[in-house]
Design a protein around this motif. Structure first.
Motif, PDB file in Angstrom:
ATOM      1  N   ARG A 157      40.566  38.373  43.418  1.00 63.92           N
ATOM      2  CA  ARG A 157      40.247  36.991  43.068  1.00 63.92           C
ATOM      3  C   ARG A 157      38.787  36.853  42.622  1.00 63.92           C
ATOM      4  O   ARG A 157      38.489  36.164  41.640  1.00 63.92           O
ATOM      5  CB  ARG A 157      40.510  36.077  44.265  1.00 63.92           C
ATOM      6  CG  ARG A 157      40.567  34.608  43.894  1.00 63.92           C
ATOM      7  CD  ARG A 157      40.985  33.770  45.050  1.00 63.92           C
ATOM      8  NE  ARG A 157      39.944  33.780  46.081  1.00 63.92           N
ATOM      9  CZ  ARG A 157      39.951  33.004  47.140  1.00 63.92           C
ATOM     10  NH1 ARG A 157      40.962  32.180  47.357  1.00 63.92           N
ATOM     11  NH2 ARG A 157      38.985  33.044  48.023  1.00 63.92           N
ATOM     12  N   ARG A 160      38.485  38.314  39.142  1.00 61.10           N
ATOM     13  CA  ARG A 160      39.040  37.392  38.149  1.00 61.10           C
ATOM     14  C   ARG A 160      38.057  36.261  37.850  1.00 61.10           C
ATOM     15  O   ARG A 160      37.844  35.893  36.694  1.00 61.10           O
ATOM     16  CB  ARG A 160      40.362  36.811  38.664  1.00 61.10           C
ATOM     17  CG  ARG A 160      41.008  35.829  37.697  1.00 61.10           C
ATOM     18  CD  ARG A 160      42.295  35.279  38.226  1.00 61.10           C
ATOM     19  NE  ARG A 160      42.092  34.394  39.368  1.00 61.10           N
ATOM     20  CZ  ARG A 160      43.030  33.594  39.859  1.00 61.10           C
ATOM     21  NH1 ARG A 160      44.236  33.582  39.330  1.00 61.10           N
ATOM     22  NH2 ARG A 160      42.785  32.826  40.902  1.00 61.10           N
ATOM     23  N   ARG A 163      35.200  37.378  35.663  1.00 62.59           N
ATOM     24  CA  ARG A 163      35.568  37.545  34.249  1.00 62.59           C
ATOM     25  C   ARG A 163      35.867  36.218  33.569  1.00 62.59           C
ATOM     26  O   ARG A 163      36.200  36.184  32.389  1.00 62.59           O
ATOM     27  CB  ARG A 163      36.788  38.469  34.138  1.00 62.59           C
ATOM     28  CG  ARG A 163      36.492  39.911  34.542  1.00 62.59           C
ATOM     29  CD  ARG A 163      37.592  40.861  34.112  1.00 62.59           C
ATOM     30  NE  ARG A 163      38.915  40.455  34.514  1.00 62.59           N
ATOM     31  CZ  ARG A 163      39.525  40.789  35.646  1.00 62.59           C
ATOM     32  NH1 ARG A 163      38.885  41.537  36.526  1.00 62.59           N
ATOM     33  NH2 ARG A 163      40.745  40.392  35.915  1.00 62.59           N
ATOM     34  N   LEU A 165      38.383  34.163  34.255  1.00 59.94           N
ATOM     35  CA  LEU A 165      39.830  33.985  34.058  1.00 59.94           C
ATOM     36  C   LEU A 165      40.479  33.361  35.292  1.00 59.94           C
ATOM     37  O   LEU A 165      41.550  33.786  35.733  1.00 59.94           O
ATOM     38  CB  LEU A 165      40.477  35.339  33.756  1.00 59.94           C
ATOM     39  CG  LEU A 165      39.934  36.083  32.525  1.00 59.94           C
ATOM     40  CD1 LEU A 165      40.487  37.494  32.475  1.00 59.94           C
ATOM     41  CD2 LEU A 165      40.291  35.315  31.263  1.00 59.94           C
ATOM     42  N   GLU A 166      39.840  32.342  35.845  1.00 57.17           N
ATOM     43  CA  GLU A 166      40.287  31.772  37.112  1.00 57.17           C
ATOM     44  C   GLU A 166      41.700  31.215  37.082  1.00 57.17           C
ATOM     45  O   GLU A 166      42.364  31.146  38.111  1.00 57.17           O
ATOM     46  CB  GLU A 166      39.315  30.668  37.549  1.00 57.17           C
ATOM     47  CG  GLU A 166      37.962  31.207  37.943  1.00 57.17           C
ATOM     48  CD  GLU A 166      37.060  30.125  38.481  1.00 57.17           C
ATOM     49  OE1 GLU A 166      37.552  29.235  39.191  1.00 57.17           O
ATOM     50  OE2 GLU A 166      35.861  30.162  38.174  1.00 57.17           O
ATOM     51  N   SER A 168      44.276  32.445  35.278  1.00 57.28           N
ATOM     52  CA  SER A 168      45.244  33.426  34.787  1.00 57.28           C
ATOM     53  C   SER A 168      45.889  34.167  35.958  1.00 57.28           C
ATOM     54  O   SER A 168      45.225  34.948  36.646  1.00 57.28           O
ATOM     55  CB  SER A 168      44.547  34.432  33.864  1.00 57.28           C
ATOM     56  OG  SER A 168      45.420  35.498  33.556  1.00 57.28           O
ATOM     57  N   VAL A 170      48.020  36.583  35.754  1.00 57.45           N
ATOM     58  CA  VAL A 170      48.083  38.005  35.412  1.00 57.45           C
ATOM     59  C   VAL A 170      46.774  38.705  35.784  1.00 57.45           C
ATOM     60  O   VAL A 170      46.773  39.829  36.287  1.00 57.45           O
ATOM     61  CB  VAL A 170      48.393  38.194  33.905  1.00 57.45           C
ATOM     62  CG1 VAL A 170      48.323  39.659  33.514  1.00 57.45           C
ATOM     63  CG2 VAL A 170      49.770  37.621  33.588  1.00 57.45           C
ATOM     64  N   ALA A 171      45.639  38.022  35.545  1.00 52.78           N
ATOM     65  CA  ALA A 171      44.327  38.596  35.863  1.00 52.78           C
ATOM     66  C   ALA A 171      44.132  38.766  37.359  1.00 52.78           C
ATOM     67  O   ALA A 171      43.252  39.506  37.791  1.00 52.78           O
ATOM     68  CB  ALA A 171      43.221  37.715  35.286  1.00 52.78           C
ATOM     69  N   LEU A 172      44.962  38.098  38.157  1.00 51.69           N
ATOM     70  CA  LEU A 172      44.914  38.286  39.605  1.00 51.69           C
ATOM     71  C   LEU A 172      45.954  39.305  40.055  1.00 51.69           C
ATOM     72  O   LEU A 172      45.650  40.212  40.834  1.00 51.69           O
ATOM     73  CB  LEU A 172      45.163  36.950  40.312  1.00 51.69           C
ATOM     74  CG  LEU A 172      45.277  37.020  41.839  1.00 51.69           C
ATOM     75  CD1 LEU A 172      43.949  37.419  42.468  1.00 51.69           C
ATOM     76  CD2 LEU A 172      45.745  35.684  42.394  1.00 51.69           C
ATOM     77  N   PRO A 175      45.373  43.478  38.912  1.00 47.09           N
ATOM     78  CA  PRO A 175      44.396  44.223  39.714  1.00 47.09           C
ATOM     79  C   PRO A 175      44.766  44.298  41.194  1.00 47.09           C
ATOM     80  O   PRO A 175      44.503  45.303  41.851  1.00 47.09           O
ATOM     81  CB  PRO A 175      43.091  43.431  39.528  1.00 47.09           C
ATOM     82  CG  PRO A 175      43.285  42.646  38.297  1.00 47.09           C
ATOM     83  CD  PRO A 175      44.748  42.345  38.227  1.00 47.09           C
TER      84      PRO A 175
END
Length: 198
Positions: A157, A160, A163, A165-166, A168, A170-172, A175
């Motif tokens: 988190r 994310r 980057r 991308l809070e 998204s 998928v971004a959590l 990874p």
């Protein structure tokens, strides 16, 4: 938090783990039979007295109850709509008292002592092929993995957010899954190196 132990010398700390777990089972049966807010109030007062005797800081006690908030509120609303306000208070009160009792046992008992108690209880099942030590190992791994999963989630988190991308998922998720798989692989290799998979 699972596995959190607060060192102390209170009578509750000194009780054997098996006795506390048996007491928790009996207390759960009693609490689930309570059907009035007054009786639950007395039960809650007993839990508070036990917590005070064990010198559990009130902030730590509240932190143990915080995770059930997401369940207690909708449960209260549902019970209110289907069975009335008194029944809603009783059901949620039972939940809170039971979680507080379980948290009190966790806070005053070392994980190793709990696992030893489980192994002792499971020894008679050795005759039917159950390995108490292996069950104890599985329980120990489960207890250890809960904070590891929470830590991996926090790291994913934070990454994310860094980057930008809070929002998204998928971004959590990606990874997080990768971190968990790496940790599971490392744990499996460590267990294999110790001959646990023989």
């Amino acid at each position: 938090m699972i596995g959190l132990y607060l060192p102390g010398t209170s009578p509750l700390h000194r009780l054997p783990a098996g006795g506390k777990l048996a007491g928790l089972l009996v207390a759960a049966i009693v609490v689930l039979r309570l059907d009035s807010l007054q009786a639950l109030g007395i039960a809650a007062a007993v839990v508070l007295l036990l917590a005070a005797t064990a010198r559990v800081p009130w902030r730590e006690g509240l932190r143990q109850l915080r995770p059930i908030g997401w369940l207690a509120v909708p449960l209260f609303v549902l019970q209110w709509l289907t069975a009335g306000p008194v029944r809603a208070g009783v059901v949620v009160g039972q939940l809170v008292v039971l979680v507080a009792l379980a948290a009190l046992v966790t806070l005053t008992t070392r994980v190793t002592a709990m696992l030893d108690a489980f192994e002792y209880v499971l020894r008679p099942l050795r005759r039917v092929g159950v390995d108490p030590e292996r069950v104890g190992l599985v329980l120990a791994l489960a207890v250890r993995c809960v904070p590891l999963v929470a830590q991996a989630y926090q790291e994913a988190r934070d990454a994310r957010r860094a980057r930008g991308l809070e929002h998204s998922p998928v971004a959590l998720a990606v990874p997080l899954v990768i971190r968990l798989l790496k940790r599971a692989d490392a744990m499996g290799e460590a267990l294999a190196a110790r001959g646990v998979d023989d």
